[in-house]
Scaffold this active site. Structure first.
Site, PDB file in Angstrom:
ATOM      1  N   HIS A  72       0.834  -1.207   0.000  1.00 48.74           N
ATOM      2  CA  HIS A  72       0.000   0.000   0.000  1.00 48.74           C
ATOM      3  C   HIS A  72       0.868   1.256   0.000  1.00 48.74           C
ATOM      4  CE1 HIS A  72      -4.102  -1.677   1.218  1.00 48.74           C
ATOM      5  NE2 HIS A  72      -3.353  -2.664   0.783  1.00 48.74           N
ATOM      6  N   PRO A 293      -5.147  -0.405  18.481  1.00 52.21           N
ATOM      7  CA  PRO A 293      -4.787  -0.809  17.122  1.00 52.21           C
ATOM      8  C   PRO A 293      -4.925   0.280  16.062  1.00 52.21           C
ATOM      9  CG  PRO A 293      -6.903  -1.753  17.744  1.00 52.21           C
ATOM     10  CD  PRO A 293      -6.364  -1.068  18.964  1.00 52.21           C
ATOM     11  N   LYS A 297       0.377  -0.380  15.123  1.00 47.98           N
ATOM     12  CA  LYS A 297       1.767  -0.420  15.586  1.00 47.98           C
ATOM     13  C   LYS A 297       2.150  -1.667  16.384  1.00 47.98           C
ATOM     14  CE  LYS A 297       3.292   3.253  13.786  1.00 47.98           C
ATOM     15  NZ  LYS A 297       3.395   2.771  12.414  1.00 47.98           N
TER      16      LYS A 297
END
Ligand code: APR
Ligand code: PHB
Length: 393
Positions: A72, A293, A297
């Site tokens: 991405h 979340p 990380k």
């Protein structure tokens, strides 16, 4: 039994440490309380920073990740019914990859067992001893037999609910914690992703995130109450809520429905203990810290801890003394706190807080607007999201 490094826990932290040590010619034994099937099938995080991909690639466990991972170069922030792209790669030169944590674990387990290195599943009654001496040990029961593993060093990689952190005497560690007044209801669905890139949506009804595992598997999350009862969420209610929160004002909902294969509720917490060490016990990953979340990380921080720890252990075994091991906790924590700050910030930016006042709501939208409209604002998000650099020094 004797080894150099005793590793408790076969999550990303423990398995990567075993792998890096093996490549450096350092012996270790990995002890895991759950079964191999459980570890390989538990669905958890899924977004790898470029630094995480690089370490897996450079150490020979990146082949499937490169075949199956989805690279991405941007993400979308959606608020007030409009989408805004943050071009991560053109801002930072770095990319992120979607590849499930359990896939990383399968690859690391296959590498370890393929190399004939010790990894024991379904161990019980794990206990740590003599942590302040130079001869720590681990006792446990495996296949009904009591075992003692003598080590030089123990790595506590047994996650948030493990026993390693608890084995440190009271008063040694200082804990910092924030519990959020919401959780995430997550589903895995047999449906194409809502969009090729992740969509983080801020909505009056609560946060929603559209992510994926493959071209045919969607992973979707909804902000919910911490004590949310899954039984109250029919498939129809989940889809209706996802459509509402992720909808674009003009284009409607991008969410594609499919069979829900798995569902669960994840608590949201920020947690750190300092120091990440007691004598010859070194904590890494979720055993020492948890992030909500929202910033993706958790797994990446575990990997960063392990890179620092493996580097320090190599120096130790090459006769360079305890210096880098002494420095481990401070070095890891400097990065941990930056990721804590980012995860807390992303969480605060995107969730609706119970009883939120209209002023806060306006400030939240103004901040999102600023991030999307300013090169400096977008860069602040992007450079943290793709992962801050890690210098092993
Ligand atoms: N003895 C042996 N193993 C244990 C024990 C114990 N007493 N207690 C827990 N374990 C195992 C767990 O079963 C789990 O497989 O330790 C492992 C810890 O793995 P994780 O919880 O995945 O933690 P970590 O390796 O630090 O990775 C952090 O995991 O929770 C996600 O989002 C988080 O992505 C982050 C990552
Ligand atoms: C996921 O794909 O599961 C995921 C991605 C990004 C997040 C959290 C979870 O911020």
């Amino acid at each position: 039994m004797r080894t150099q490094v005793g590793i408790v826990g076969a999550g990303p932290a423990g398995l990567l440490l075993g792998h890096l040590l093996h490549r450096a010619g350092i012996e270790s034994v990995v002890l895991e309380s759950r079964s191999r099937t459980h570890v390989e099938e538990r669905i958890r995080a899924g977004l790898l920073e470029q630094g995480t991909v690089d370490v897996l690639t450079e150490t020979g466990v990146g082949d499937r990740l490169h075949r199956e991972g989805l690279v991405h170069e941007g993400l979308e922030l959606r608020f007030d019914g409009e989408g805004h792209r943050i071009p991560l790669t053109s801002l930072t030169g770095r990319r992120v990859t979607i590849y499930g944590q359990q896939e990383v674990l399968k690859d690391l387990i296959a590498a370890r067992l393929g190399a004939g290195a010790p990894l024991q599943f379904e161990v019980e009654q794990v206990a740590l001893h003599d942590l302040e001496s130079d001869y720590p040990s681990i006792t446990y029961v495996h296949e009904g037999a009591a075992q003692t593993l003598h080590c030089d060093v123990i790595a506590g990689c047994d996650g948030f609910h493990g026993i390693c952190r608890e084995s440190i005497p009271a008063g040694v560690l200082r804990a910092y914690e924030r519990v959020y007044p919401f959780a995430w209801l997550g589903i895995l669905a047999a449906a194409p992703p809502a969009s090729p890139e992740l969509i983080y949506a801020r909505h009056e009804r609560g946060f929603a995130l559209a992510t994926m595992r493959s071209e045919t598997l969607s992973r979707l999350y909804l902000q919910c109450r911490p004590e949310e009862d899954l039984a109250a969420w029919s498939d129809d209610r989940i889809w209706a809520e996802l459509h509402a929160r992720l909808a674009h004002r003009d284009l409607g909902s991008p969410v594609k429905e499919g069979k829900i294969l798995q569902r669960g509720v994840t608590a949201m917490r920020s947690f750190v203990v300092e120091p990440m060490r007691f004598g010859r016990l070194f904590l890494a990953g979720d055993a020492a810290h948890i992030v909500p979340p929202t910033g993706a990380k958790g797994m990446n921080l575990a990997v960063a801890d392990i890179r620092v720890l493996a580097h320090a252990l190599q120096a130790f075994y090459r006769g360079r003394g305890m210096g880098l091991l002494e420095a481990y906790s401070a070095k890891a924590l400097a990065r941990v706190w930056k990721a804590q700050r980012f995860s807390w910030w992303m969480t605060s930016l995107l969730h609706s807080f119970d009883g939120e006042d209209p002023f806060e709501h306006k400030v939240q939208v103004a901040e999102l607007d600023y991030i999307c409209g300013s090169a400096a604002g977008a860069m602040t998000l992007a450079e943290n999201y793709v992962g801050l650099p890690l210098a092993l020094g």
